[in-house]
Design an enzyme around this catalytic site. Structure first.
Site, PDB file in Angstrom:
ATOM      1  N   ASN A 147       0.868  -1.174   0.000  1.00 26.72           N
ATOM      2  CA  ASN A 147       0.000   0.000   0.000  1.00 26.72           C
ATOM      3  C   ASN A 147       0.902   1.219   0.000  1.00 26.72           C
ATOM      4  OD1 ASN A 147      -2.865  -1.079   0.396  1.00 26.72           O
ATOM      5  ND2 ASN A 147      -1.635  -2.209   1.898  1.00 26.72           N
ATOM      6  N   GLU A 148       1.112   1.737  -1.190  1.00 25.92           N
ATOM      7  CA  GLU A 148       2.052   2.832  -1.371  1.00 25.92           C
ATOM      8  C   GLU A 148       1.401   4.146  -0.924  1.00 25.92           C
ATOM      9  OE1 GLU A 148       4.795   1.765  -1.754  1.00 25.92           O
ATOM     10  OE2 GLU A 148       5.182   0.528  -3.509  1.00 25.92           O
TER      11      GLU A 148
END
Ligand code: F6R
Length: 633
Positions: free
Chosen positions: A169-170
């Site tokens: 989850n950037e």
């Protein structure tokens, strides 16, 4: 289920961070941290088993959880920890990577955990990175459904990326996102570059559990090790929740604990400026740190500080009990002056060994000091601990194989054999898929390239060829970026060298911040050898630690600073230039775009500038060292 906060780690192994927005514990050693995390996981497994239920674990890959997995394996083997009622869900997998590739998380999990414990194969769930694009969404929905069917995740173990990613989850991932295909952030791809032998080979996409999936877990343990995580850990623990830092959403979870080592805690206010967040024990080293900090804050040199500077920066207590300002400033001034040493091994001829983890750490990190040691007539040995063969470009190996064949042809030296070798090298390199391990002959040539560069670098700073030792420690000989743990055979090689040379002083790369990096492993092996020697003889050489190519010690940590003249710096640069295979563009440059010689110069000149700023003599450049306290890692 009991919350981890009800059973915090004992204060002898970990300290609660004051002033953090999440419960966070700093561990003195990565081993203690691993034991603690494995212990929490084991207790959840026991609790669930006692209720006749499965324990559901969410698991990451990466360098951080390796020691936790090792501890779980040990507990399984030695203490009978039973995984037969455990169900696992991995956080993520690269998209487009076959499970047999060395970079695949499926394979990684098998090698680092699943092959060594009794978790039933059918209970293991890892996103499938090989699906055609049109099947990915359905797969992700099914993955989420399976987590629900299993009863939800009991413990979610997390690492953290330098950009704050958890799973993949950037930054700017959606708070309620679920398992999905995502695009990797540039920072993530740079950090994965060494696993893929180059950034261009790193996939651009991955399948990851979402932030929503992570936050729905009952208990979350976030672990972080090493200096490279220090900044993001500070932001996660001290700043507000922001989409820029996905890990900050953990502040909204009610049972999360953050477990970090000293290096990852390095930038926390509780560590850098503890006097601003709580009560402080004013030891000499704390006084030194606070007064140097005050110089930086006030922009003043040590001997110009006055009482008001202390009062204006919340240092009333220090002033009252250890002041007044001139007394404090003068004390720190003397301590800092005493660090300056033109003759770090003294004036009488001695034997010294510089242990260089890779073939170029010696000249990059302490090239100026090596020049001084040779000038001071010390018998200066350098021990190269690993071949560094994985960090050579294929085109360099091809060029050298070609040159050697031509040389042999010119001089009529076993032409047939060398043509055969060259052909096999060329064939191996032509067939090589990006990111694949090298063939034995290619690795040999790459090792030779680095051997010749190390020798040339050492001769440039004045060392003699007979005093160079190429240890090629077994732990490094995997051909991959992932190395074996240190073994007795590594320690025995180092011990034999120390016993043979009988040095009075040794230099060790003290980059202890990266727990799985080669530097740390090398230091661990040297410290074990020294411990054995001390046990057998009652004494050991004096040990000075230096920092590798990446970071420098803080001013208040430095115990010895060796001044370098412009001429020393020029010679040091020439020595670094001998490492041609690492010049212009290195295979594993890390996240710093500068070349190694530039980093070394900036660092040494930077240390001198900082001495100057606090009112010490103005040097051209300084190489910094600290003394080893004798405590093994
Ligand atoms: C890997 C994962 C990532 C890593 C993170 C830290 O499964 O989910 O979020 O935890 O990139 O990686 P290391 O531990 O290698 O620093």
């Amino acid at each position: 289920m009991a919350k981890i906060l009800h059973t915090p780690p004992s204060p002898t192994t970990a300290r609660l961070v004051t002033g953090a927005k999440l419960p966070a514990y700093v561990f003195d050693s990565a081993k203690d941290l691993a034991r603690r995390v494995a212990g929490v996981i084991a207790s959840v497994i026991h609790e669930r088993n006692a209720l006749g239920q499965n324990a559901v674990l969410g698991l990451p890959t990466g360098s951080t959880p390796v020691s936790v997995y090792r501890e779980l394996i040990r507990m399984h083997r030695e203490e009978g920890l039973d995984f037969s009622n455990v169900v696992t869900f991995n956080l993520d997998e690269y998209y487009g990577i076959h499970p047999d590739r060395s970079q695949s998380y499926q394979r990684w999990m098998r090698e680092h955990l699943f092959d060594h414990i009794n978790v039933p194969r059918e209970n293991i769930n890892i996103p499938d990175g090989t699906l055609p694009l049109e099947e990915v969404n359905a797969f992700c929905d099914a993955y989420e459904a399976k987590i629900q069917q299993a009863g939800g995740i009991d413990v979610m173990l997390l690492g953290i990326g330098r950009n704050g990613h958890i799973g993949f989850n950037e930054p700017f991932s959606v708070r309620n996102s679920r398992t999905r295909l995502c695009t990797l952030d540039p920072i993530t791809r740079v950090d994965a570059a060494s696993d893929f032998f180059g950034e261009e080979n790193v996939p651009t996409q991955a399948i990851t559990m979402g932030l929503g999936s992570i936050l729905s877990s009952r208990k979350v343990l976030l672990i972080a090790l090493g200096e490279s995580k220090a900044r993001i850990i500070r932001e996660t623990l001290e700043n507000e929740v922001t989409a820029r830092n996905p890990a900050s959403y953990l502040q909204e979870h009610e049972d999360v604990s953050v477990l970090i080592d000293l290096a990852a805690a390095k930038e926390l206010s509780a560590v850098t400026t503890p006097w601003l967040v709580g009560i402080v024990d004013w030891t000499d080293s704390m006084i030194k740190r606070a007064v140097i900090w005050l110089c930086e804050q006030s922009g003043k040199a040590l001997l110009k500080l006055d009482d008001d500077d202390f009062r204006n920066h919340n240092l009333h207590y220090l002033l009252r009990h250890h002041g007044p300002a001139p007394t404090l400033a003068h004390r720190v001034f003397r301590w800092m002056m005493d660090t300056i040493d033109y003759h770090p091994a003294g004036r009488d001829a001695k034997r010294v060994i510089c242990f260089s983890p890779h073939p170029d750490d010696d000249v990059i990190s302490m090239g100026g000091t090596l020049i001084r040691l040779v000038e001071d007539q010390h018998e200066t040995h350098i021990a190269y601990m690993t071949s560094g063969n994985i960090a050579v470009f294929d085109h360099d190996a091809r060029r050298v194989a070609d040159m050697v064949t031509e040389y042999n042809r010119l001089f009529g030296i076993d032409e047939k054999k060398s043509t055969e070798v060259e052909a096999s090298v060329n064939e191996a390199l032509t067939k090589k898929v990006p990111g694949q391990f090298d063939h034995e002959a290619v690795l040999k040539i790459k090792g030779l390239i680095r051997w010749s560069e190390a020798k040339a670098g050492a001769l440039t700073v004045g060392c003699q060829e007979k005093n160079l030792h190429f240890l090629d420690l077994p732990f490094y000989r995997t051909g991959a970026v992932d190395k074996k743990p240190i073994g007795p055979e590594d320690v025995a090689i180092i011990r034999e060298l120390i016993e043979r040379i009988q040095p009075q002083q040794i230099y060790v790369a003290g980059d202890l911040s990266d727990p799985h990096g080669t530097h740390r492993v090398c230091a661990e092996a040297i410290f074990l050898a020294l411990q054995e020697i001390e046990l057998a003889t009652g004494s050991r050489p004096d040990v000075l630690l230096y920092r590798g190519a990446w970071q420098e010690y803080e001013l208040d940590e430095i115990e010895i600073a060796v001044p370098l003249s412009p001429g020393d710096m020029e010679l040091k640069r020439e020595a670094i230039f001998m490492h041609e295979s690492q010049k212009d563009e290195a295979l594993f440059p890390g996240s710093d775009p500068r070349e190694f010689w530039q980093r070394a110069e900036d660092r040494n000149k930077g240390t001198a500038a900082r001495y100057n700023q606090i009112g010490l003599p103005e040097f051209f450049a300084l190489e910094a060292f600290v003394r080893w306290d004798g405590v093994p890692l």
